[in-house]
Design an enzyme around this catalytic site. Structure first.
Site, PDB file in Angstrom:
ATOM      1  N   ARG A 119       0.696  -1.317  -0.120  1.00 50.27           N
ATOM      2  CA  ARG A 119       0.174  -0.424  -0.040  1.00 50.27           C
ATOM      3  C   ARG A 119       0.821   1.662   0.087  1.00 50.27           C
ATOM      4  NH1 ARG A 119      -3.010  -3.313   3.633  1.00 50.27           N
ATOM      5  NH2 ARG A 119      -4.608  -4.566   2.131  1.00 50.27           N
ATOM      6  N   LYS A 141       3.760  11.618 -11.486  1.00 49.31           N
ATOM      7  CA  LYS A 141       2.021  10.680 -12.562  1.00 49.31           C
ATOM      8  C   LYS A 141       3.687   9.218 -12.842  1.00 49.31           C
ATOM      9  CE  LYS A 141      -0.711  13.527 -14.840  1.00 49.31           C
ATOM     10  NZ  LYS A 141      -0.651  14.335 -15.856  1.00 49.31           N
ATOM     11  N   GLU A 183       9.796  18.182 -25.422  1.00 46.41           N
ATOM     12  CA  GLU A 183       8.687  18.642 -24.046  1.00 46.41           C
ATOM     13  C   GLU A 183       9.886  19.665 -23.223  1.00 46.41           C
ATOM     14  OE1 GLU A 183       6.751  16.844 -22.314  1.00 46.41           O
ATOM     15  OE2 GLU A 183       6.419  14.805 -23.110  1.00 46.41           O
ATOM     16  N   LYS A 225       8.232  22.955 -14.443  1.00 46.00           N
ATOM     17  CA  LYS A 225       7.330  21.847 -13.926  1.00 46.00           C
ATOM     18  C   LYS A 225       7.052  22.027 -12.713  1.00 46.00           C
ATOM     19  CE  LYS A 225       5.723  17.045 -14.116  1.00 46.00           C
ATOM     20  NZ  LYS A 225       5.833  16.067 -15.165  1.00 46.00           N
ATOM     21  N   GLU A 235      -3.858  17.674 -11.445  1.00 48.80           N
ATOM     22  CA  GLU A 235      -4.665  17.509 -12.331  1.00 48.80           C
ATOM     23  C   GLU A 235      -6.078  18.575 -13.134  1.00 48.80           C
ATOM     24  OE1 GLU A 235      -2.498  16.570 -15.935  1.00 48.80           O
ATOM     25  OE2 GLU A 235      -4.300  16.101 -17.181  1.00 48.80           O
ATOM     26  N   ARG A 239      -2.961  21.351 -14.558  1.00 49.17           N
ATOM     27  CA  ARG A 239      -1.091  20.474 -14.578  1.00 49.17           C
ATOM     28  C   ARG A 239      -1.557  20.400 -16.953  1.00 49.17           C
ATOM     29  NH1 ARG A 239       1.063  16.208 -11.416  1.00 49.17           N
ATOM     30  NH2 ARG A 239       2.461  15.340 -13.040  1.00 49.17           N
ATOM     31  N   ASN A 243      -0.201  19.009 -21.193  1.00 51.76           N
ATOM     32  CA  ASN A 243      -0.366  17.788 -21.823  1.00 51.76           C
ATOM     33  C   ASN A 243      -0.038  18.449 -23.434  1.00 51.76           C
ATOM     34  OD1 ASN A 243      -0.303  15.592 -20.868  1.00 51.76           O
ATOM     35  ND2 ASN A 243      -2.098  16.007 -19.467  1.00 51.76           N
ATOM     36  N   HIS A 246      -0.343  16.984 -26.918  1.00 51.03           N
ATOM     37  CA  HIS A 246      -0.065  15.092 -25.910  1.00 51.03           C
ATOM     38  C   HIS A 246      -1.672  13.977 -26.283  1.00 51.03           C
ATOM     39  CE1 HIS A 246       3.197  15.896 -23.808  1.00 51.03           C
ATOM     40  NE2 HIS A 246       3.475  15.246 -22.910  1.00 51.03           N
ATOM     41  N   HIS A 250      -0.634  10.938 -28.123  1.00 47.00           N
ATOM     42  CA  HIS A 250      -1.065   9.685 -27.559  1.00 47.00           C
ATOM     43  C   HIS A 250      -1.841   9.103 -28.384  1.00 47.00           C
ATOM     44  CE1 HIS A 250      -0.442  10.928 -23.131  1.00 47.00           C
ATOM     45  NE2 HIS A 250       0.443  10.290 -23.914  1.00 47.00           N
ATOM     46  N   HIS A 263       7.786   8.770 -27.611  1.00 46.90           N
ATOM     47  CA  HIS A 263       7.012   9.698 -26.562  1.00 46.90           C
ATOM     48  C   HIS A 263       7.020  10.680 -27.793  1.00 46.90           C
ATOM     49  CE1 HIS A 263       4.033  11.355 -23.863  1.00 46.90           C
ATOM     50  NE2 HIS A 263       5.001  12.021 -23.617  1.00 46.90           N
TER      51      HIS A 263
HETATM   52  P1  NAD Z   1      12.266   5.379 -22.401  1.00 50.43           P
HETATM   53  O1  NAD Z   1      11.940   5.656 -20.576  1.00 50.43           O
HETATM   54  O2  NAD Z   1      11.592   4.282 -22.697  1.00 50.43           O
HETATM   55  O3  NAD Z   1      13.943   5.572 -22.903  1.00 50.43           O
HETATM   56  C1  NAD Z   1      14.249   6.007 -23.992  1.00 50.43           C
HETATM   57  C2  NAD Z   1      15.416   4.731 -24.013  1.00 50.43           C
HETATM   58  O4  NAD Z   1      16.796   5.519 -24.670  1.00 50.43           O
HETATM   59  C3  NAD Z   1      15.135   3.223 -23.832  1.00 50.43           C
HETATM   60  O5  NAD Z   1      15.783   2.311 -24.531  1.00 50.43           O
HETATM   61  C4  NAD Z   1      16.292   3.787 -22.184  1.00 50.43           C
HETATM   62  O6  NAD Z   1      16.179   2.017 -21.996  1.00 50.43           O
HETATM   63  C5  NAD Z   1      17.329   4.364 -23.118  1.00 50.43           C
HETATM   64  N1  NAD Z   1      17.240   4.593 -22.243  1.00 50.43           N
HETATM   65  C6  NAD Z   1      17.809   5.269 -21.319  1.00 50.43           C
HETATM   66  N2  NAD Z   1      19.183   6.208 -20.361  1.00 50.43           N
HETATM   67  C7  NAD Z   1      19.495   5.778 -21.865  1.00 50.43           C
HETATM   68  C8  NAD Z   1      21.465   6.946 -21.502  1.00 50.43           C
HETATM   69  N3  NAD Z   1      21.507   6.510 -19.807  1.00 50.43           N
HETATM   70  N4  NAD Z   1      21.908   5.643 -22.715  1.00 50.43           N
HETATM   71  C9  NAD Z   1      21.276   5.105 -23.307  1.00 50.43           C
HETATM   72  N5  NAD Z   1      20.220   4.627 -23.444  1.00 50.43           N
HETATM   73  C10 NAD Z   1      19.210   4.732 -22.418  1.00 50.43           C
HETATM   74  O7  NAD Z   1      11.337   6.234 -23.133  1.00 50.43           O
HETATM   75  P2  NAD Z   1      11.693   8.102 -22.147  1.00 50.43           P
HETATM   76  O8  NAD Z   1      10.990   8.905 -23.649  1.00 50.43           O
HETATM   77  O9  NAD Z   1      13.016   8.568 -20.746  1.00 50.43           O
HETATM   78  O10 NAD Z   1      10.079   8.088 -21.887  1.00 50.43           O
HETATM   79  C11 NAD Z   1       9.337   7.994 -22.598  1.00 50.43           C
HETATM   80  C12 NAD Z   1       7.707   7.490 -21.441  1.00 50.43           C
HETATM   81  O11 NAD Z   1       8.081   8.370 -20.320  1.00 50.43           O
HETATM   82  C13 NAD Z   1       6.653   7.072 -21.714  1.00 50.43           C
HETATM   83  O12 NAD Z   1       6.144   5.673 -21.273  1.00 50.43           O
HETATM   84  C14 NAD Z   1       5.911   8.276 -21.793  1.00 50.43           C
HETATM   85  O13 NAD Z   1       4.706   7.463 -21.558  1.00 50.43           O
HETATM   86  C15 NAD Z   1       6.059   8.342 -19.665  1.00 50.43           C
HETATM   87  N6  NAD Z   1       6.471  10.117 -19.604  1.00 50.43           N
HETATM   88  C16 NAD Z   1       6.075   9.895 -17.917  1.00 50.43           C
HETATM   89  C17 NAD Z   1       5.120  11.148 -18.194  1.00 50.43           C
HETATM   90  C18 NAD Z   1       4.840  11.294 -16.167  1.00 50.43           C
HETATM   91  O14 NAD Z   1       5.199  12.356 -16.007  1.00 50.43           O
HETATM   92  N7  NAD Z   1       4.952  10.158 -15.683  1.00 50.43           N
HETATM   93  C19 NAD Z   1       5.653  12.462 -18.252  1.00 50.43           C
HETATM   94  C20 NAD Z   1       6.120  12.119 -19.541  1.00 50.43           C
HETATM   95  C21 NAD Z   1       6.393  10.692 -20.142  1.00 50.43           C
HETATM   96  N1  GLY Z   2       3.227  15.270 -18.146  1.00 51.53           N
HETATM   97  C1  GLY Z   2       2.314  15.744 -17.900  1.00 51.53           C
HETATM   98  C2  GLY Z   2       2.312  15.866 -16.239  1.00 51.53           C
HETATM   99  O1  GLY Z   2       2.917  14.875 -15.583  1.00 51.53           O
HETATM  100  O2  GLY Z   2       1.254  16.420 -15.824  1.00 51.53           O
END
Ligand code: NAD
Ligand code: GLY
Length: 370
Positions: A119, A141, A183, A225, A235, A239, A243, A246, A250, A263
């Site tokens: 939990r 998030k 971003e 942010k 949100e 917030r 997006n 997005h 998406h 993404h």
């Molecule tokens: P990712 O986590 O897939 O990483 C991208 C690639 O880079 C992967 O292959 C990873 O293994 C590699 N990688 C990571 N660090 C590295 C490094 N230092 N050197 C070499 N390779 C490396 O993608 P991302 O763009 O980081 O994140 C995208 C995800 O984040 C999506 O799922 C998206 O929905 C999510 N997201 C979440 C929020 C949130 O607020 N929680 C906001 C934006 C995006």
């Molecule tokens: N990436 C959008 C949020 O964190 O709200």
């Protein structure tokens, strides 16, 4: 080392930003670990690069690891179970701290696992992609995808701290760096025209990984942010402006199959569509739209939607977007550079026109050659 704060009352936490944070001895951030047990969640790509560094840093702790397959297509329920398996096999208690070492996929999954395990246990974000350093590691998030929609299952759950070591970006593939820049540009567009102007001047420095510019851009993005999250953690309104692009993006990611479009790439094209819509509503000028599109292109991002997507394909996914209210699609649009609004004040005809525009042709008149 720079330090920012996400102000959320008793759940406030710091963001540390700097070079070589995983390898130098100035590890002030260890004081944010509450117990002796830690589980590092990472993936097959990041583990060989940075797992030993983090384990060395955590050598005074009882340290377990969980290495997941790499990719957006694994951000799902089945793979999430592997984190719970690792926690239970290591007999982790409520005092365990999860470390998310990797990009946004790892951060979202480890955070969600931390929110659910017994939990709720502590977790710390160690983002290693530009996108995760400026966006996903901040604000709490967490979650996973469902085949019927992206990020549809999850929780708001804040970390104890965020440790951003910009040195990790040196190993990041160029395409991933560009995805992160989408971003970064978003923050300028939605919240800060000075930042947008600065980005226009420094985009090549960022692509070349110039450290001081990189730190400045990450810090500026994180500040924006953190301020938004502090005002609207769950949100209720503001917030949602984070997006921009997005809702269209998406739809592209889901339609093309998770992992095929990054993404940030999908967000870039979505931003182009949001800019075009804002322009056609008369809310921004042609020059503002054109500057923003040129900046996205200079960042190495796609600016044209996939050719195989129809208006109906887009609408199908957009209707299940989390901003959709009572069947009405809501979009983040601009009323100037640095001014965003969340709105449903547009006709179905305009949305349809935006979705069916020939962007290849439109770009020919917008892009300024180098
Ligand atoms: P990712 O986590 O897939 O990483 C991208 C690639 O880079 C992967 O292959 C990873 O293994 C590699 N990688 C990571 N660090 C590295 C490094 N230092 N050197 C070499 N390779 C490396 O993608 P991302 O763009 O980081 O994140 C995208 C995800 O984040 C999506 O799922 C998206 O929905 C999510 N997201 C979440 C929020 C949130 O607020 N929680 C906001 C934006 C995006
Ligand atoms: N990436 C959008 C949020 O964190 O709200």
């Amino acid at each position: 080392m720079h330090k920012l704060q996400v102000e959320l009352g008793s759940r406030s936490y710091p963001i540390f930003i700097g070079e070589h944070l995983l390898t130098n001895n100035d590890n002030a951030f260890l004081s944010y670990i509450n117990g002796k047990q830690v589980l590092i969640v990472t993936n097959e790509t990041v583990a060989p690069l940075y797992l030993n560094q983090l384990m060395e840093l955590l050598k005074g702790y009882q340290c377990h690891t969980c290495i997941l397959p790499d990719g957006e297509q694994y951000k799902n329920w089945q793979i999430l179970q592997l984190i719970f398996d690792a926690l239970l096999e290591a007999k982790c208690t409520r005092k365990v701290t999860l470390f998310a070492l990797g990009g946004g996929v790892i951060g979202d999954m480890a955070g969600f696992a931390a929110a659910c395990y017994q939990r709720g246990v502590d977790f710390i974000q160690v983002p290693t992609t530009l996108l995760s350093q400026v966006d996903s590691s901040i604000g709490g998030k967490t979650g996973i995808n469902h085949v019927l929609g992206k990020n549809m299952i999850g929780s708001f759950y804040q970390p104890n701290e965020v440790i951003i070591d910009v040195t990790t970006l040196k190993t990041l593939p160029e395409r991933q760096l560009s995805a992160g820049l989408a971003e970064v540009i978003k923050y300028g567009l939605i919240a800060d025209s000075d930042f947008f102007n600065w980005l226009e001047k420094h985009i090549e420095d960022l692509k070349a990984l110039k450290t001081s510019e990189l730190i400045k851009a990450i810090e500026w993005s994180c500040k924006i942010k953190a301020a938004v999250v502090a005002l609207d953690e769950k949100e209720a309104g503001l917030r949602a402006t984070l997006n921009l692009g997005h809702t269209f993006g998406h739809a592209i990611e889901s339609h093309q199959g998770y992992g095929n479009w990054l993404h940030g790439e999908a967000v870039a094209v979505g931003t182009v569509m949001a800019l075009e819509m804002s322009y056609r509503l008369g809310w921004i000028m042609a020059d503002e739209r054109n500057r923003a599109i040129n900046l996205l292109a200079k960042a190495g991002l796609p600016i044209v939607p996939p050719a195989n997507m129809t208006v109906e394909d887009f609408l199908g996914y957009m209707r299940v977007d989390k901003k959709t209210l009572e069947g009405q699609i809501r979009l983040v649009l601009l009323k100037g550079i640095g001014v965003a609004t969340v709105t449903s004040e547009f006709s179905a005809e305009l949305l349809s026109a935006i979705l069916s525009t020939d962007y290849q042709q439109l770009m020919a008149s917008i892009l300024v050659s180098k």
